[in-house]
Design a protein around this motif. Structure first.
Motif, PDB file in Angstrom:
ATOM      1  N   SER A  98       0.751  -1.204   0.058  1.00 46.48           N
ATOM      2  CA  SER A  98      -0.024  -0.021  -0.084  1.00 46.48           C
ATOM      3  C   SER A  98       0.880   1.385  -0.087  1.00 46.48           C
ATOM      4  CB  SER A  98      -0.950  -0.068   0.867  1.00 46.48           C
ATOM      5  OG  SER A  98      -0.489   0.004   2.295  1.00 46.48           O
ATOM      6  N   GLU A  99       1.833   1.003   0.842  1.00 44.42           N
ATOM      7  CA  GLU A  99       3.051   2.370   0.633  1.00 44.42           C
ATOM      8  C   GLU A  99       3.185   2.701  -0.904  1.00 44.42           C
ATOM      9  OE1 GLU A  99       4.697   2.354   5.319  1.00 44.42           O
ATOM     10  OE2 GLU A  99       5.561   1.105   3.879  1.00 44.42           O
ATOM     11  N   VAL A 100       3.890   1.394  -1.530  1.00 41.43           N
ATOM     12  CA  VAL A 100       4.327   1.742  -2.927  1.00 41.43           C
ATOM     13  C   VAL A 100       3.014   2.217  -3.847  1.00 41.43           C
ATOM     14  CG1 VAL A 100       5.034   0.295  -4.848  1.00 41.43           C
ATOM     15  CG2 VAL A 100       6.071  -0.175  -2.559  1.00 41.43           C
ATOM     16  N   LYS A 101       1.752   1.485  -3.620  1.00 40.68           N
ATOM     17  CA  LYS A 101       0.981   1.968  -4.424  1.00 40.68           C
ATOM     18  C   LYS A 101       0.395   3.579  -4.317  1.00 40.68           C
ATOM     19  CE  LYS A 101      -2.474  -1.404  -4.685  1.00 40.68           C
ATOM     20  NZ  LYS A 101      -2.946  -2.977  -4.388  1.00 40.68           N
ATOM     21  N   HIS A 102       0.760   4.106  -3.069  1.00 38.49           N
ATOM     22  CA  HIS A 102       0.523   5.318  -2.574  1.00 38.49           C
ATOM     23  C   HIS A 102       1.220   6.467  -3.559  1.00 38.49           C
ATOM     24  CE1 HIS A 102      -0.815   9.015  -0.253  1.00 38.49           C
ATOM     25  NE2 HIS A 102       0.319   9.146   0.032  1.00 38.49           N
ATOM     26  N   HIS A 103       2.630   6.170  -3.772  1.00 44.51           N
ATOM     27  CA  HIS A 103       3.393   6.887  -4.304  1.00 44.51           C
ATOM     28  C   HIS A 103       3.642   6.655  -6.013  1.00 44.51           C
ATOM     29  CE1 HIS A 103       4.773   8.584  -0.757  1.00 44.51           C
ATOM     30  NE2 HIS A 103       5.154   7.506  -0.146  1.00 44.51           N
ATOM     31  N   ILE A 104       3.559   5.459  -6.334  1.00 48.31           N
ATOM     32  CA  ILE A 104       3.857   5.102  -7.569  1.00 48.31           C
ATOM     33  C   ILE A 104       2.609   4.431  -8.396  1.00 48.31           C
ATOM     34  CG2 ILE A 104       6.258   5.615  -7.745  1.00 48.31           C
ATOM     35  CD1 ILE A 104       6.333   2.409  -7.964  1.00 48.31           C
ATOM     36  N   TYR A 105       2.440   4.324  -9.802  1.00 50.33           N
ATOM     37  CA  TYR A 105       1.481   3.649 -10.283  1.00 50.33           C
ATOM     38  C   TYR A 105       2.072   2.134 -10.323  1.00 50.33           C
ATOM     39  CZ  TYR A 105      -1.621   7.380 -11.512  1.00 50.33           C
ATOM     40  OH  TYR A 105      -2.366   8.581 -11.365  1.00 50.33           O
ATOM     41  N   THR A 106       1.159   1.162 -10.041  1.00 51.16           N
ATOM     42  CA  THR A 106       1.682  -0.180 -10.442  1.00 51.16           C
ATOM     43  C   THR A 106       0.371  -1.013 -10.897  1.00 51.16           C
ATOM     44  OG1 THR A 106       0.603  -1.163  -8.296  1.00 51.16           O
ATOM     45  CG2 THR A 106       3.052  -0.332  -8.292  1.00 51.16           C
ATOM     46  N   MET A 123       7.574   6.406 -13.498  1.00 48.07           N
ATOM     47  CA  MET A 123       8.547   6.309 -14.695  1.00 48.07           C
ATOM     48  C   MET A 123       9.954   6.433 -14.212  1.00 48.07           C
ATOM     49  SD  MET A 123       7.112   7.498 -18.231  1.00 48.07           S
ATOM     50  CE  MET A 123       7.033   9.106 -17.714  1.00 48.07           C
ATOM     51  N   GLU A 124      10.207   7.535 -13.265  1.00 46.66           N
ATOM     52  CA  GLU A 124      11.704   7.547 -12.819  1.00 46.66           C
ATOM     53  C   GLU A 124      11.893   6.485 -11.828  1.00 46.66           C
ATOM     54  OE1 GLU A 124      11.251  12.456 -12.999  1.00 46.66           O
ATOM     55  OE2 GLU A 124      11.878  11.736 -10.906  1.00 46.66           O
ATOM     56  N   GLN A 143      -1.230 -12.721  -4.742  1.00 46.58           N
ATOM     57  CA  GLN A 143      -1.877 -11.672  -4.602  1.00 46.58           C
ATOM     58  C   GLN A 143      -1.152 -10.468  -3.999  1.00 46.58           C
ATOM     59  OE1 GLN A 143      -4.563 -12.355  -1.111  1.00 46.58           O
ATOM     60  NE2 GLN A 143      -6.202 -11.971  -2.304  1.00 46.58           N
ATOM     61  N   SER A 144       0.014 -10.857  -3.101  1.00 47.84           N
ATOM     62  CA  SER A 144       0.857  -9.654  -2.807  1.00 47.84           C
ATOM     63  C   SER A 144       1.926  -9.129  -3.557  1.00 47.84           C
ATOM     64  CB  SER A 144       1.801 -10.227  -1.640  1.00 47.84           C
ATOM     65  OG  SER A 144       2.569 -11.231  -2.188  1.00 47.84           O
ATOM     66  N   PHE A 145       1.816  -9.838  -4.769  1.00 48.60           N
ATOM     67  CA  PHE A 145       3.004  -9.248  -5.861  1.00 48.60           C
ATOM     68  C   PHE A 145       2.357  -7.939  -6.533  1.00 48.60           C
ATOM     69  CE2 PHE A 145       5.139  -9.371  -9.727  1.00 48.60           C
ATOM     70  CZ  PHE A 145       6.614  -9.456  -9.554  1.00 48.60           C
ATOM     71  N   LEU A 146       3.461  -6.687  -6.717  1.00 45.23           N
ATOM     72  CA  LEU A 146       3.236  -5.847  -7.366  1.00 45.23           C
ATOM     73  C   LEU A 146       4.198  -5.621  -8.689  1.00 45.23           C
ATOM     74  CD1 LEU A 146       2.857  -2.852  -5.197  1.00 45.23           C
ATOM     75  CD2 LEU A 146       1.031  -3.893  -6.227  1.00 45.23           C
ATOM     76  N   SER A 147       3.341  -5.610  -9.886  1.00 48.12           N
ATOM     77  CA  SER A 147       4.492  -5.144 -11.072  1.00 48.12           C
ATOM     78  C   SER A 147       4.649  -3.721 -11.291  1.00 48.12           C
ATOM     79  CB  SER A 147       3.934  -5.447 -12.306  1.00 48.12           C
ATOM     80  OG  SER A 147       3.627  -6.990 -12.296  1.00 48.12           O
ATOM     81  N   PHE A 148       5.849  -3.169 -11.659  1.00 50.80           N
ATOM     82  CA  PHE A 148       5.825  -1.702 -12.133  1.00 50.80           C
ATOM     83  C   PHE A 148       4.712  -1.564 -13.055  1.00 50.80           C
ATOM     84  CE2 PHE A 148      10.166  -2.158 -10.311  1.00 50.80           C
ATOM     85  CZ  PHE A 148      10.293  -0.930  -9.551  1.00 50.80           C
ATOM     86  N   ASP A 149       4.418  -0.479 -13.343  1.00 47.03           N
ATOM     87  CA  ASP A 149       3.341   0.166 -14.104  1.00 47.03           C
ATOM     88  C   ASP A 149       3.925  -0.117 -15.711  1.00 47.03           C
ATOM     89  OD1 ASP A 149       1.017   1.231 -14.617  1.00 47.03           O
ATOM     90  OD2 ASP A 149       1.821   2.957 -15.384  1.00 47.03           O
ATOM     91  N   ASP A 150       3.073  -0.741 -16.295  1.00 45.64           N
ATOM     92  CA  ASP A 150       3.595  -1.332 -17.778  1.00 45.64           C
ATOM     93  C   ASP A 150       4.490  -2.504 -17.741  1.00 45.64           C
ATOM     94  OD1 ASP A 150       2.952  -0.837 -20.377  1.00 45.64           O
ATOM     95  OD2 ASP A 150       4.696   0.443 -20.654  1.00 45.64           O
TER      96      ASP A 150
END
Ligand SMILES: C[S@@+](CC[C@H](N)C(=O)[O-])C[C@H]1O[C@@H](n2cnc3c(N)ncnc32)[C@H](O)[C@@H]1O
Length: 201
Positions: free
Chosen positions: A5-13, A32-33, A183-190
Motif C-alpha cells: 500500500s505504501e508503494v501504491k500510494h506513491h507510484i502507479y503499479t 517512470m523515474e 496476491q501480494s505481488f506488485l508489477s511496475f506500471d507497464d
C-alpha cells in the motif's frame, strides 16, 4: 521494506490507474523515474508483503538457490526475512549491471551448469530471465521433485521464450501459499510480471 500500500500510494503499479480511470501527471512521472532507477538494481519490485509471502513459501524447502540473480537483492532481502539461500548465481553478463554493483553473495557461474551439478536443490528461483532459451533449458534440466519459482511475464512477454510456456503449463503448483504470493505481488506500471511456482513431475 515498503508495504504494497505504501508503494501504491506513491507510484502507479499493475496498470491500476487505467482500471481506476485515474491519471495524475506527477505520480506518472515519478513512477517512470522510480522504475528506471529501480531496474538498474532489480527487475522485481520488492515489498514487505511479497517478501512475507515468500518467507512462508520458502519454509517448505530446504535448499534454495536463485539463478540469474542479477545484483542479488532478492536473496539479500530473503536473508533479512530469515530465508538463507544456498547461493545466488549469475554469470554477470547483463550489460546494464556494472561489475562492481553485484552483492558479495552472488557467485559468478552459468545457471545451467549450476543446475546440472546440484540435484540436491529443492527450489530454484528464476526472475526475469532474458527472452532466450535459458529458462527452457533450466526447466528441462530439473529432476522430478525439484521446484522452479519463476517471476516473469507470460507468453509473448519480455521474459523466457515460447517453448518455456508450452512446457511448464501443466506443472503449476496452486495452493494457499502461492495464492497469497500472487496476491501480494506488485508489477511496475507497464510491466506484466507475476510469480509462478512449478514442480517438475
Ligand atoms: C534481466 S536480468 C534479471 C536479474 C534479476 N533476476 C532481477 O530480477 O533483477 C537477467 C540476469 O540473468 C543473468 N544471466 C543471463 N544468462 C545467464 C546464464 N547463462 N547464467 C547465469 N546468469 C545469467 C544476467 O547477467 C542478468 O543478471
Amino acid at each position: 521494506m515498503p508495504t504494497t500500500s505504501e508503494v501504491k500510494h506513491h507510484i502507479y503499479t499493475d496498470r491500476k490507474w487505467i482500471e481506476a480511470g485515474e491519471f495524475n501527471r506527477d505520480k506518472h512521472q515519478l513512477t517512470m523515474e522510480v522504475r528506471e532507477t529501480y531496474v538498474g538494481q532489480s527487475f522485481v519490485l520488492l515489498t514487505e508483503d511479497f517478501l512475507l509471502s515468500l518467507q512462508q513459501l520458502c519454509l517448505n524447502f530446504e535448499n534454495i538457490v536463485e539463478l540469474g540473480a542479477g545484483i542479488g537483492w532478492l536473496g539479500h532481502w530473503l536473508g533479512k526475512y530469515g530465508i538463507t539461500l544456498q547461493t545466488s548465481i549469475d554469470n554477470k553478463s547483463w550489460s546494464d549491471f556494472p561489475q562492481n554493483r553485484y552483492l558479495d553473495l552472488v557467485q559468478q557461474m552459468d545457471s545451467l551448469e549450476y543446475v546440472l551439478r546440484h540435484p540436491e536443490v529443492h527450489l530454484y528461483i528464476l526472475a526475469w530471465p532474458a527472452e532466450d532459451d535459458l529458462a527452457t533449458r533450466i526447466w528441462q534440466s530439473l529432476i522430478p521433485g525439484q521446484h522452479l519459482l519463476y517471476i516473469g511475464e507470460g507468453k509473448n512477454g519480455c521474459t523466457a521464450n515460447d517453448t518455456f510456456f508450452d512446457i511448464i503449463k501443466d506443472h503449476e503448483v496452486e495452493n494457499e501459499s502461492t495464492r497469497i504470493m500472487k496476491q501480494s505481488f506488485l508489477s511496475f506500471d507497464d510491466f506484466h510480471d507475476q510469480p509462478y511456482l512449478y514442480k517438475k513431475g
